[in-house]
Design a protein around this motif. Structure first.
Motif, PDB file in Angstrom:
ATOM      1  N   UNK A   1       0.829  -1.204   0.000  1.00 42.24           N
ATOM      2  CA  UNK A   1       0.000   0.000   0.000  1.00 42.24           C
ATOM      3  C   UNK A   1       0.863   1.254   0.000  1.00 42.24           C
ATOM      4  N   UNK A   2       1.901   1.251   0.864  1.00 45.22           N
ATOM      5  CA  UNK A   2       2.807   2.393   0.949  1.00 45.22           C
ATOM      6  C   UNK A   2       3.506   2.655  -0.389  1.00 45.22           C
ATOM      7  N   UNK A   3       3.915   1.571  -1.042  1.00 46.51           N
ATOM      8  CA  UNK A   3       4.595   1.725  -2.327  1.00 46.51           C
ATOM      9  C   UNK A   3       3.656   2.317  -3.374  1.00 46.51           C
ATOM     10  N   UNK A   4       2.381   1.940  -3.309  1.00 48.32           N
ATOM     11  CA  UNK A   4       1.394   2.546  -4.199  1.00 48.32           C
ATOM     12  C   UNK A   4       1.234   4.030  -3.920  1.00 48.32           C
ATOM     13  N   UNK A   5       1.215   4.389  -2.630  1.00 46.10           N
ATOM     14  CA  UNK A   5       1.145   5.801  -2.258  1.00 46.10           C
ATOM     15  C   UNK A   5       2.247   6.595  -2.956  1.00 46.10           C
ATOM     16  N   UNK A   6       3.469   6.112  -2.789  1.00 48.18           N
ATOM     17  CA  UNK A   6       4.626   6.877  -3.256  1.00 48.18           C
ATOM     18  C   UNK A   6       4.709   6.911  -4.777  1.00 48.18           C
ATOM     19  N   UNK A   7       4.573   5.735  -5.419  1.00 41.56           N
ATOM     20  CA  UNK A   7       4.737   5.673  -6.871  1.00 41.56           C
ATOM     21  C   UNK A   7       3.721   6.571  -7.585  1.00 41.56           C
ATOM     22  N   UNK A   8       2.488   6.574  -7.109  1.00 45.16           N
ATOM     23  CA  UNK A   8       1.456   7.384  -7.760  1.00 45.16           C
ATOM     24  C   UNK A   8       1.529   8.852  -7.338  1.00 45.16           C
ATOM     25  N   UNK A   9       2.173   9.126  -6.202  1.00 46.16           N
ATOM     26  CA  UNK A   9       2.296  10.508  -5.748  1.00 46.16           C
ATOM     27  C   UNK A   9       3.388  11.266  -6.497  1.00 46.16           C
ATOM     28  N   UNK A  10       4.461  10.559  -6.883  1.00 50.94           N
ATOM     29  CA  UNK A  10       5.594  11.229  -7.526  1.00 50.94           C
ATOM     30  C   UNK A  10       5.191  11.986  -8.798  1.00 50.94           C
ATOM     31  N   UNK A  11       4.473  11.376  -9.749  1.00 47.93           N
ATOM     32  CA  UNK A  11       4.092  12.145 -10.950  1.00 47.93           C
ATOM     33  C   UNK A  11       3.183  13.330 -10.643  1.00 47.93           C
ATOM     34  N   UNK A  12       2.380  13.224  -9.593  1.00 43.14           N
ATOM     35  CA  UNK A  12       1.508  14.351  -9.225  1.00 43.14           C
ATOM     36  C   UNK A  12       2.332  15.511  -8.674  1.00 43.14           C
ATOM     37  N   UNK A  13       3.361  15.177  -7.877  1.00 42.28           N
ATOM     38  CA  UNK A  13       4.252  16.219  -7.363  1.00 42.28           C
ATOM     39  C   UNK A  13       4.984  16.890  -8.521  1.00 42.28           C
ATOM     40  N   UNK A  14       5.454  16.089  -9.478  1.00 44.55           N
ATOM     41  CA  UNK A  14       6.145  16.639 -10.655  1.00 44.55           C
ATOM     42  C   UNK A  14       5.210  17.538 -11.451  1.00 44.55           C
ATOM     43  N   UNK A  15       3.959  17.117 -11.619  1.00 45.27           N
ATOM     44  CA  UNK A  15       2.974  17.910 -12.356  1.00 45.27           C
ATOM     45  C   UNK A  15       2.702  19.240 -11.661  1.00 45.27           C
ATOM     46  N   UNK A  16       2.531  19.179 -10.318  1.00 44.27           N
ATOM     47  CA  UNK A  16       2.242  20.400  -9.558  1.00 44.27           C
ATOM     48  C   UNK A  16       3.420  21.369  -9.585  1.00 44.27           C
ATOM     49  N   UNK A  17       4.630  20.827  -9.666  1.00 43.04           N
ATOM     50  CA  UNK A  17       5.831  21.657  -9.580  1.00 43.04           C
ATOM     51  C   UNK A  17       6.602  21.693 -10.900  1.00 43.04           C
ATOM     52  N   UNK A  18       5.882  21.623 -12.020  1.00 41.97           N
ATOM     53  CA  UNK A  18       6.568  21.561 -13.319  1.00 41.97           C
ATOM     54  C   UNK A  18       7.435  22.793 -13.573  1.00 41.97           C
TER      55      UNK A  18
END
Length: 293
Positions: A89-106
């Motif tokens: 579950x934790x790994x799913x949190x992180x893997x899916x969160x990374x692209x969202x962080x990149x998108x927010x901070x492009x």
């Protein structure tokens, strides 16, 4: 008021489990800068700013306390038996969160030597802490009800590191506690106090003092770094998120009865997907709150 309660509740769920930090949730829900600024204003702002910050943080804090108590009451009893599902579950949190962080901070995703070094450093920091963790493979047989000076210093320092991670949108404070071998003991101690067993109250006070000290000393540095060197900080954060994969894989070795690291055989794709669904659910909540605003 309701939205801030929900925000605090979601942050607490993240803070209470190793994986994504409460700071990441704040980041994904779009109030991270306000969160950091409010803590900074409460410490060093004028009277008006202190009042506004206190009101905001109280609203957030009520939701956080509700979420944390809810999570702790469940986690302490299932963490040992469901470690591989929770790790997935934790790994799913992180893997899916990374692209969202990149998108927010492009706008901050500027590739240059300093940011690349920061990203590599983020990975290395988490990986090295995990690799050299003295508790790994030894079991977390720490008795928090019997105090000694070494334990007090260890818990105090771990709490300072944990709160520093919690306010950063990267590795969670709970992941650091897992690395230090204190996650299950602290969660169990909190659950005991909630059920009016106060044997662990002294060490939790030490832990709370470490959190307050860490917050007071670190938040201003984080705010300054994000204001002045945001690209470097974003790469550092993403690097720490990537490095936390290793911490989660090795996490089962820090249990009271150490287990084998997470592997392809013990990895749960179902719980991994659930982690991703939760992250995108938080993103939808952010869009909903922006429409309401």
């Amino acid at each position: 008021m309701i939205m801030n309660l929900i925000r605090g509740f979601c942050m607490a769920l993240a803070d209470s489990v190793p994986g994504v930090s409460g700071g990441t949730v704040a980041f994904l829900l779009g109030f991270y800068d306000k969160f950091i600024s409010s803590i900074d204003d409460l410490i060093s702002g004028n009277m008006q700013k202190k009042k506004e910050a206190l009101i905001f943080l109280i609203k957030l804090g009520i939701g956080w306390v509700i979420g944390f108590i809810s999570a702790v009451s469940v986690l302490a009893s299932i963490f040992d038996t469901k470690i591989y599902e929770i790790s997935s579950l934790f790994m799913g949190f992180i893997l899916f969160a990374i692209p969202l962080v990149i998108k927010e901070e492009k706008k901050s995703m500027i590739f240059k030597p300093s940011t690349i070094v920061a990203g590599i450093a983020g990975v290395a920091i988490v990986a090295l802490i995990t690799y050299f963790n003295p508790m790994s493979g030894q079991g977390t047989s720490i008795n928090l009800s019997v105090l000694n000076i070494g334990l007090i210093i260890y818990v105090f320092i771990a709490a300072m590191f944990a709160i520093s991670a919690m306010v950063l949108p990267g590795i969670s404070g709970s992941t650091l506690l897992l690395i230090f071998g204190l996650y299950v003991p602290i969660i169990s101690a909190v659950k005991s106090v909630i059920t009016f067993d106060f044997a662990y109250l002294p060490i939790l006070i030490v832990f709370a003092l470490g959190i307050l000290t860490g917050a007071a000393s670190v938040v201003r540095i984080i705010k300054w770094a994000l204001d002045k060197h945001r690209p470097i900080m974003i790469f550092l954060i993403i690097g720490m998120m990537i490095g936390s994969f290793y911490a989660i894989i090795m996490g089962p070795m820090t249990l009271e009865t150490p287990k084998d690291p997470l592997s392809f055989e013990t990895f749960s794709i179902l719980w991994f997907v659930i982690g991703g669904v939760i992250i995108y659910g938080l993103q939808l909540l952010k869009k909903f709150s922006e429409k309401k605003a």
